[in-house]
Design a protein around this motif. Structure first.
Motif, PDB file in Angstrom:
ATOM      1  N   PRO A  86      10.177  -0.152 -14.610  1.00  9.84           N
ATOM      2  CA  PRO A  86      10.799   0.360 -13.376  1.00  9.84           C
ATOM      3  C   PRO A  86      10.600   1.862 -13.251  1.00  9.84           C
ATOM      4  O   PRO A  86      10.610   2.583 -14.230  1.00  9.84           O
ATOM      5  CB  PRO A  86      12.286   0.005 -13.559  1.00  9.84           C
ATOM      6  CG  PRO A  86      12.299  -1.090 -14.570  1.00  9.84           C
ATOM      7  CD  PRO A  86      11.153  -0.824 -15.489  1.00  9.84           C
ATOM      8  N   GLY A  87      10.409   2.328 -12.010  1.00  2.85           N
ATOM      9  CA  GLY A  87      10.214   3.759 -11.829  1.00  2.85           C
ATOM     10  C   GLY A  87      10.018   4.166 -10.388  1.00  2.85           C
ATOM     11  O   GLY A  87       9.564   5.267 -10.118  1.00  2.85           O
ATOM     12  N   GLY A  88      10.338   3.287  -9.472  1.00  2.34           N
ATOM     13  CA  GLY A  88      10.152   3.616  -8.067  1.00  2.34           C
ATOM     14  C   GLY A  88       8.741   3.334  -7.615  1.00  2.34           C
ATOM     15  O   GLY A  88       7.837   3.079  -8.423  1.00  2.34           O
ATOM     16  N   SER A  89       8.532   3.396  -6.316  1.00  2.73           N
ATOM     17  CA  SER A  89       7.225   3.072  -5.756  1.00  2.73           C
ATOM     18  C   SER A  89       6.907   3.998  -4.587  1.00  2.73           C
ATOM     19  O   SER A  89       7.786   4.304  -3.767  1.00  2.73           O
ATOM     20  CB  SER A  89       7.205   1.613  -5.270  1.00  2.73           C
ATOM     21  OG  SER A  89       5.963   1.277  -4.717  1.00  2.73           O
ATOM     22  N   PHE A  90       5.659   4.447  -4.534  1.00  2.00           N
ATOM     23  CA  PHE A  90       5.165   5.240  -3.411  1.00  2.00           C
ATOM     24  C   PHE A  90       3.679   4.979  -3.294  1.00  2.00           C
ATOM     25  O   PHE A  90       2.978   4.817  -4.302  1.00  2.00           O
ATOM     26  CB  PHE A  90       5.390   6.738  -3.643  1.00  2.00           C
ATOM     27  CG  PHE A  90       4.668   7.598  -2.632  1.00  2.00           C
ATOM     28  CD1 PHE A  90       5.186   7.770  -1.355  1.00  2.00           C
ATOM     29  CD2 PHE A  90       3.457   8.196  -2.952  1.00  2.00           C
ATOM     30  CE1 PHE A  90       4.512   8.540  -0.419  1.00  2.00           C
ATOM     31  CE2 PHE A  90       2.776   8.968  -2.030  1.00  2.00           C
ATOM     32  CZ  PHE A  90       3.306   9.144  -0.749  1.00  2.00           C
ATOM     33  N   ALA A  91       3.172   4.930  -2.087  1.00  2.00           N
ATOM     34  CA  ALA A  91       1.744   4.776  -1.846  1.00  2.00           C
ATOM     35  C   ALA A  91       1.337   5.667  -0.690  1.00  2.00           C
ATOM     36  O   ALA A  91       2.020   5.712   0.344  1.00  2.00           O
ATOM     37  CB  ALA A  91       1.402   3.319  -1.534  1.00  2.00           C
ATOM     38  N   ALA A  92       0.240   6.387  -0.848  1.00  2.00           N
ATOM     39  CA  ALA A  92      -0.267   7.231   0.223  1.00  2.00           C
ATOM     40  C   ALA A  92      -0.649   6.383   1.428  1.00  2.00           C
ATOM     41  O   ALA A  92      -1.114   5.247   1.291  1.00  2.00           O
ATOM     42  CB  ALA A  92      -1.469   8.024  -0.262  1.00  2.00           C
ATOM     43  N   ALA A  93      -0.444   6.940   2.596  1.00  8.08           N
ATOM     44  CA  ALA A  93      -0.823   6.261   3.828  1.00  8.08           C
ATOM     45  C   ALA A  93      -2.303   6.485   4.107  1.00  8.08           C
ATOM     46  O   ALA A  93      -2.961   7.344   3.497  1.00  8.08           O
ATOM     47  CB  ALA A  93       0.014   6.787   4.990  1.00  8.08           C
ATOM     48  N   LEU A  94      -2.835   5.714   5.038  1.00  5.94           N
ATOM     49  CA  LEU A  94      -4.191   5.950   5.507  1.00  5.94           C
ATOM     50  C   LEU A  94      -4.332   7.390   6.004  1.00  5.94           C
ATOM     51  O   LEU A  94      -3.397   7.924   6.614  1.00  5.94           O
ATOM     52  CB  LEU A  94      -4.526   5.003   6.650  1.00  5.94           C
ATOM     53  CG  LEU A  94      -4.937   3.575   6.302  1.00  5.94           C
ATOM     54  CD1 LEU A  94      -4.916   2.714   7.549  1.00  5.94           C
ATOM     55  CD2 LEU A  94      -6.332   3.562   5.678  1.00  5.94           C
ATOM     56  N   PRO A  95      -5.465   8.036   5.753  1.00  8.03           N
ATOM     57  CA  PRO A  95      -5.653   9.382   6.306  1.00  8.03           C
ATOM     58  C   PRO A  95      -5.613   9.343   7.833  1.00  8.03           C
ATOM     59  O   PRO A  95      -5.906   8.327   8.456  1.00  8.03           O
ATOM     60  CB  PRO A  95      -7.028   9.785   5.786  1.00  8.03           C
ATOM     61  CG  PRO A  95      -7.697   8.507   5.389  1.00  8.03           C
ATOM     62  CD  PRO A  95      -6.620   7.576   4.977  1.00  8.03           C
ATOM     63  N   ASP A  96      -5.251  10.480   8.428  1.00  7.26           N
ATOM     64  CA  ASP A  96      -5.073  10.529   9.874  1.00  7.26           C
ATOM     65  C   ASP A  96      -6.303  10.054  10.631  1.00  7.26           C
ATOM     66  O   ASP A  96      -6.198   9.356  11.641  1.00  7.26           O
ATOM     67  CB  ASP A  96      -4.731  11.953  10.314  1.00  7.26           C
ATOM     68  CG  ASP A  96      -3.346  12.394   9.859  1.00  7.26           C
ATOM     69  OD1 ASP A  96      -2.540  11.500   9.513  1.00  7.26           O
ATOM     70  OD2 ASP A  96      -3.084  13.610   9.854  1.00  7.26           O
ATOM     71  N   TRP A  97      -7.486  10.422  10.145  1.00  5.93           N
ATOM     72  CA  TRP A  97      -8.709  10.069  10.877  1.00  5.93           C
ATOM     73  C   TRP A  97      -8.961   8.564  10.872  1.00  5.93           C
ATOM     74  O   TRP A  97      -9.717   8.059  11.711  1.00  5.93           O
ATOM     75  CB  TRP A  97      -9.919  10.814  10.314  1.00  5.93           C
ATOM     76  CG  TRP A  97     -10.163  10.588   8.848  1.00  5.93           C
ATOM     77  CD1 TRP A  97      -9.759  11.373   7.813  1.00  5.93           C
ATOM     78  CD2 TRP A  97     -10.877   9.495   8.255  1.00  5.93           C
ATOM     79  NE1 TRP A  97     -10.163  10.855   6.605  1.00  5.93           N
ATOM     80  CE2 TRP A  97     -10.861   9.702   6.854  1.00  5.93           C
ATOM     81  CE3 TRP A  97     -11.544   8.378   8.763  1.00  5.93           C
ATOM     82  CZ2 TRP A  97     -11.468   8.817   5.962  1.00  5.93           C
ATOM     83  CZ3 TRP A  97     -12.151   7.499   7.874  1.00  5.93           C
ATOM     84  CH2 TRP A  97     -12.113   7.723   6.496  1.00  5.93           C
ATOM     85  N   ALA A  98      -8.342   7.836   9.929  1.00  4.44           N
ATOM     86  CA  ALA A  98      -8.547   6.391   9.848  1.00  4.44           C
ATOM     87  C   ALA A  98      -7.350   5.597  10.347  1.00  4.44           C
ATOM     88  O   ALA A  98      -7.420   4.370  10.444  1.00  4.44           O
ATOM     89  CB  ALA A  98      -8.845   5.984   8.397  1.00  4.44           C
ATOM     90  N   ALA A  99      -6.254   6.282  10.664  1.00  7.63           N
ATOM     91  CA  ALA A  99      -5.009   5.568  10.970  1.00  7.63           C
ATOM     92  C   ALA A  99      -4.958   5.036  12.396  1.00  7.63           C
ATOM     93  O   ALA A  99      -4.303   4.019  12.654  1.00  7.63           O
ATOM     94  CB  ALA A  99      -3.814   6.481  10.712  1.00  7.63           C
ATOM     95  N   ASP A 100      -5.618   5.696  13.322  1.00  7.67           N
ATOM     96  CA  ASP A 100      -5.496   5.324  14.731  1.00  7.67           C
ATOM     97  C   ASP A 100      -6.870   5.031  15.330  1.00  7.67           C
ATOM     98  O   ASP A 100      -7.810   5.817  15.184  1.00  7.67           O
ATOM     99  CB  ASP A 100      -4.845   6.459  15.529  1.00  7.67           C
ATOM    100  CG  ASP A 100      -3.430   6.754  15.064  1.00  7.67           C
ATOM    101  OD1 ASP A 100      -2.672   5.792  14.855  1.00  7.67           O
ATOM    102  OD2 ASP A 100      -3.106   7.946  14.883  1.00  7.67           O
TER     103      ASP A 100
END
Length: 308
Positions: free
Chosen positions: A118-132
């Motif tokens: 256990p230790g929490g969870s985080f994941a980077a989002a898609l970069p802005d140029w690929a998100a939309d």
């Protein structure tokens, strides 16, 4: 055009246990056909990942690999992967894998495994140029369709066949490929939709999750340097262009759900640096719903030639 299949990947990671000559365990594998003077580097990375995973028997999961490519591998020739059991702790395990061909060391990596806690969870989002507004894979041509009516540069019938059907995975580029020209402009980033041509087959000695990790290690090397080529205005078929993988790092953040690798993944890539005949590319694998699975960083040699 040959039938499209993912069998080349399966054949690459079909390891045969052999007697070790240098370390604790050893496996033999064979590099797969390609139309270049040297074997595909992803063969060695995936084979080393598979060898390391087969040496860990307590359920720990591969979470990182750090590799150096020292010599080119001959195509179709056996490679011996020697595994050294460096550490087996309660939470982590470490392996060194060294690949030999004709008695010479070609490739070396350190692979680390974790039990998880256990230790929490985080994941980077898609970069802005690929998100939309990014085009989906069904809106883009596969390599075979893209290359069908195109020719030029150093592309031959064999290289067209390989790009179209010989890499086990369907690769669809946004904004466009860099096979014959830099299609889509010289921005320092691109996205590649990735999917095996057909469902991945079981691999002896590996669980489904381990096979999927090896598949990511295999396919990541095809395009991770392409953002560097793109920003430099270099296409794969440019006369005189020579590239080679130098070193490679990969982190496996979370395992994909069963069956996810049989569908599309988004491989978001960017150029980090280019100087003195070397380029650094970075890529991140995401599921279609935005789950970040793995990160890759690779430095490669890039010799542009004179383009004539």
């Amino acid at each position: 055009m040959a039938d499209t299949t993912s069998e080349f990947f399966g054949a690459a990671v079909a390891l045969e246990p052999v007697a070790p000559e240098h370390f604790d365990l050893a496996f033999a594998a064979v590099t797969q056909p390609c139309p270049w003077p040297k074997a595909y580097g992803g063969d060695l990375v995936a084979q080393a990942a598979a060898a390391a995973m087969r040496s860990v028997e307590d359920g720990k999961v591969l979470h990182s690999m750090h590799s150096y490519f020292m010599r080119p591998a001959e195509i179709g020739e056996p490679v011996r992967h020697e595994v050294e059991l460096l550490r087996d702790g309660r939470g982590y395990a470490t392996r060194q894998v060294r690949a030999y061909q004709r008695g010479k060391a070609l490739y070396v990596c350190l692979a680390n495994f974790a039990a998880g806690e256990p230790g929490g969870s985080f994941a980077a989002a898609l970069p802005d140029w690929a998100a939309d507004g990014l085009l989906g894979p069904e809106e883009l041509p596969g390599s075979a369709a893209y290359l069908a009516e195109r020719s030029g540069g150093t592309m031959t019938g064999a290289s067209k066949e390989y790009w179209s059907a010989g890499r086990s995975f369907d690769l669809r580029h946004v904004p466009g490929p860099v096979y014959l020209s830099v299609d889509g402009g010289r921005a320092p980033h691109q996205a590649v939709w990735v999917r095996p041509f057909d469902a991945l087959r079981p691999v002896e000695g590996l669980s489904e999750a381990q096979r999927d990790a090896a598949a990511l290690a295999y396919v990541c090397d095809y395009t991770v340097l392409e953002p560097v080529l793109r920003v430099l205005g270099l296409a794969w078929a440019r006369p005189g262009l020579v590239t080679a993988s130098l070193d490679h790092a990969m982190w496996f953040h979370r395992p994909p759900r069963p069956g996810v690798l049989d569908g599309w993944l988004l491989y978001a890539q960017q150029a980090v640096a280019a100087e003195s005949g070397r380029g650094l590319g970075e890529g991140r694998f995401f599921t279609p719903d935005g789950v970040h699975l793995a990160t890759v960083v690779q430095e490669g040699m890039i010799r542009a030639g004179d383009g004539r």
